[in-house]
Design a protein around this motif. Structure first.
Motif, PDB file in Angstrom:
ATOM      1  N   VAL A  15      11.923   4.942   9.935  1.00  0.00           N
ATOM      2  CA  VAL A  15      11.446   4.372   8.351  1.00  0.00           C
ATOM      3  C   VAL A  15      11.417   6.271   7.313  1.00  0.00           C
ATOM      4  O   VAL A  15      11.520   7.025   7.821  1.00  0.00           O
ATOM      5  CB  VAL A  15       9.632   4.056   8.615  1.00  0.00           C
ATOM      6  CG1 VAL A  15       9.347   3.916   7.499  1.00  0.00           C
ATOM      7  CG2 VAL A  15       9.381   3.067   9.638  1.00  0.00           C
ATOM      8  N   THR A  16      11.953   5.526   6.452  1.00  0.00           N
ATOM      9  CA  THR A  16      12.035   6.407   5.396  1.00  0.00           C
ATOM     10  C   THR A  16      11.221   6.659   4.095  1.00  0.00           C
ATOM     11  O   THR A  16      10.423   7.553   3.978  1.00  0.00           O
ATOM     12  CB  THR A  16      13.497   6.098   4.039  1.00  0.00           C
ATOM     13  OG1 THR A  16      14.280   5.868   5.335  1.00  0.00           O
ATOM     14  CG2 THR A  16      14.114   7.366   3.691  1.00  0.00           C
ATOM     15  N   SER A  17      10.986   5.141   3.432  1.00  0.00           N
ATOM     16  CA  SER A  17       9.072   5.635   2.869  1.00  0.00           C
ATOM     17  C   SER A  17       9.002   4.360   2.841  1.00  0.00           C
ATOM     18  O   SER A  17       9.468   3.328   3.526  1.00  0.00           O
ATOM     19  CB  SER A  17      10.540   5.721   1.654  1.00  0.00           C
ATOM     20  OG  SER A  17      10.793   4.265   0.878  1.00  0.00           O
ATOM     21  N   ILE A  18       7.436   4.349   2.785  1.00  0.00           N
ATOM     22  CA  ILE A  18       6.315   3.281   2.626  1.00  0.00           C
ATOM     23  C   ILE A  18       6.113   3.512   1.337  1.00  0.00           C
ATOM     24  O   ILE A  18       5.136   3.980   1.198  1.00  0.00           O
ATOM     25  CB  ILE A  18       5.943   3.934   3.827  1.00  0.00           C
ATOM     26  CG1 ILE A  18       6.239   3.110   5.416  1.00  0.00           C
ATOM     27  CG2 ILE A  18       4.395   2.582   3.764  1.00  0.00           C
ATOM     28  CD1 ILE A  18       5.677   4.042   5.985  1.00  0.00           C
ATOM     29  N   SER A  19       5.920   2.212   0.892  1.00  0.00           N
ATOM     30  CA  SER A  19       4.825   2.287  -0.505  1.00  0.00           C
ATOM     31  C   SER A  19       3.874   0.254  -0.347  1.00  0.00           C
ATOM     32  O   SER A  19       3.850   0.333   0.219  1.00  0.00           O
ATOM     33  CB  SER A  19       5.069   1.881  -2.001  1.00  0.00           C
ATOM     34  OG  SER A  19       6.168   1.313  -1.560  1.00  0.00           O
ATOM     35  N   MET A  20       2.487   1.083  -0.514  1.00  0.00           N
ATOM     36  CA  MET A  20       1.790  -0.056  -0.174  1.00  0.00           C
ATOM     37  C   MET A  20       1.525  -0.595  -1.723  1.00  0.00           C
ATOM     38  O   MET A  20       0.694   0.219  -3.172  1.00  0.00           O
ATOM     39  CB  MET A  20       0.522  -0.058   0.783  1.00  0.00           C
ATOM     40  CG  MET A  20      -0.727  -0.586   0.704  1.00  0.00           C
ATOM     41  SD  MET A  20       0.323  -2.035   1.401  1.00  0.00           S
ATOM     42  CE  MET A  20      -1.312  -3.551   1.837  1.00  0.00           C
ATOM     43  N   ASP A  21       1.347  -2.128  -2.577  1.00  0.00           N
ATOM     44  CA  ASP A  21       0.683  -2.840  -3.710  1.00  0.00           C
ATOM     45  C   ASP A  21      -0.643  -3.527  -3.715  1.00  0.00           C
ATOM     46  O   ASP A  21      -0.091  -4.713  -2.687  1.00  0.00           O
ATOM     47  CB  ASP A  21       1.369  -3.260  -4.585  1.00  0.00           C
ATOM     48  CG  ASP A  21       1.237  -3.765  -5.934  1.00  0.00           C
ATOM     49  OD1 ASP A  21       0.020  -3.411  -6.257  1.00  0.00           O
ATOM     50  OD2 ASP A  21       1.730  -4.401  -6.141  1.00  0.00           O
ATOM     51  N   MET A  22      -2.194  -2.798  -3.455  1.00  0.00           N
ATOM     52  CA  MET A  22      -2.656  -2.947  -3.168  1.00  0.00           C
ATOM     53  C   MET A  22      -3.538  -4.794  -4.114  1.00  0.00           C
ATOM     54  O   MET A  22      -4.038  -5.481  -2.920  1.00  0.00           O
ATOM     55  CB  MET A  22      -4.319  -2.512  -3.219  1.00  0.00           C
ATOM     56  CG  MET A  22      -4.483  -1.292  -2.012  1.00  0.00           C
ATOM     57  SD  MET A  22      -4.257  -2.125  -0.243  1.00  0.00           S
ATOM     58  CE  MET A  22      -6.052  -2.452  -0.578  1.00  0.00           C
ATOM     59  N   LYS A  23      -2.731  -4.602  -5.166  1.00  0.00           N
ATOM     60  CA  LYS A  23      -3.275  -5.812  -6.098  1.00  0.00           C
ATOM     61  C   LYS A  23      -2.348  -7.269  -5.679  1.00  0.00           C
ATOM     62  O   LYS A  23      -3.001  -8.623  -5.339  1.00  0.00           O
ATOM     63  CB  LYS A  23      -2.418  -5.199  -7.457  1.00  0.00           C
ATOM     64  CG  LYS A  23      -2.768  -6.402  -8.427  1.00  0.00           C
ATOM     65  CD  LYS A  23      -2.287  -6.320  -9.648  1.00  0.00           C
ATOM     66  CE  LYS A  23      -2.948  -7.235 -10.722  1.00  0.00           C
ATOM     67  NZ  LYS A  23      -1.634  -6.189 -12.079  1.00  0.00           N
ATOM     68  N   LYS A  34      -1.209  -7.334  -2.637  1.00  0.00           N
ATOM     69  CA  LYS A  34      -0.981  -7.005  -1.267  1.00  0.00           C
ATOM     70  C   LYS A  34       0.028  -6.830  -0.370  1.00  0.00           C
ATOM     71  O   LYS A  34       0.467  -7.683   0.587  1.00  0.00           O
ATOM     72  CB  LYS A  34      -2.044  -8.368  -0.907  1.00  0.00           C
ATOM     73  CG  LYS A  34      -3.267  -8.353  -0.914  1.00  0.00           C
ATOM     74  CD  LYS A  34      -4.428  -9.640  -0.283  1.00  0.00           C
ATOM     75  CE  LYS A  34      -5.647  -9.113  -1.270  1.00  0.00           C
ATOM     76  NZ  LYS A  34      -6.756  -9.438  -0.559  1.00  0.00           N
ATOM     77  N   LYS A  35       1.455  -6.244  -0.485  1.00  0.00           N
ATOM     78  CA  LYS A  35       2.743  -6.170  -0.559  1.00  0.00           C
ATOM     79  C   LYS A  35       3.026  -4.294   0.568  1.00  0.00           C
ATOM     80  O   LYS A  35       2.706  -3.902  -0.357  1.00  0.00           O
ATOM     81  CB  LYS A  35       3.725  -6.556  -1.385  1.00  0.00           C
ATOM     82  CG  LYS A  35       3.571  -7.864  -1.379  1.00  0.00           C
ATOM     83  CD  LYS A  35       4.143  -8.799  -2.740  1.00  0.00           C
ATOM     84  CE  LYS A  35       4.434 -10.223  -2.446  1.00  0.00           C
ATOM     85  NZ  LYS A  35       4.852 -10.563  -4.187  1.00  0.00           N
TER      86      LYS A  35
END
Length: 133
Positions: free
Chosen positions: A31-39, A41-42
């Motif tokens: 895994v290189t990068s992780i991002s979460m969009d709570m609006k 939920k992705k």
């Protein structure tokens, strides 16, 4: 394998579940990068990882669906600068009671099931309510 961009839809509702999900995914090798969009939920994961292994890890925490899997690099687009919005200032004309009412409505809209209603019984109404007298 090659770098992939994996977009997953998660059923997370608070920051604690979000942190657990991100911690589980970050423990996977590649895994290189992780991002979460709570609006929306992705969860977006970029790296040399199998999407099925990510879903397998996350399904132990919450309901997970694969939205898309594609190459890590997107075609370059012209980036538009987002307009900066000025923070809203409270209206000095509103009464404090109206401001509190607005906050209560906002809280109930955000947490509809967590609003509690209390009923207090007094000893005069129910003589058996007091155990230690």
């Amino acid at each position: 394998m090659e770098m992939k961009k994996i977009i997953l839809k998660l059923d997370v509702f608070d920051d604690k579940a979000k942190q657990k999900a991100m911690k589980n995914v970050s423990s996977l090798p590649g895994v290189t990068s992780i991002s979460m969009d709570m609006k929306d939920k992705k969860l977006t994961v970029i790296g040399d990882v199998d999407p099925v292994s990510i879903v397998g890890k996350l399904r132990k925490l919450c309901r997970t669906e694969i939205v898309s899997v594609g190459p890590a690099k997107e075609p370059e687009k012209k980036k538009e600068e987002p307009k900066k919005e000025e923070p809203k200032k409270p209206d000095p004309k509103k009464k404090p009671e109206d401001q509190v009412a607005d906050l209560v409505k906002a809280y109930q809209a955000y947490n509809p099931y967590y609003t509690t209603h209390y009923y207090v019984r007094s000893v005069e109404e129910d003589p058996n309510a007091c155990v230690i007298c």
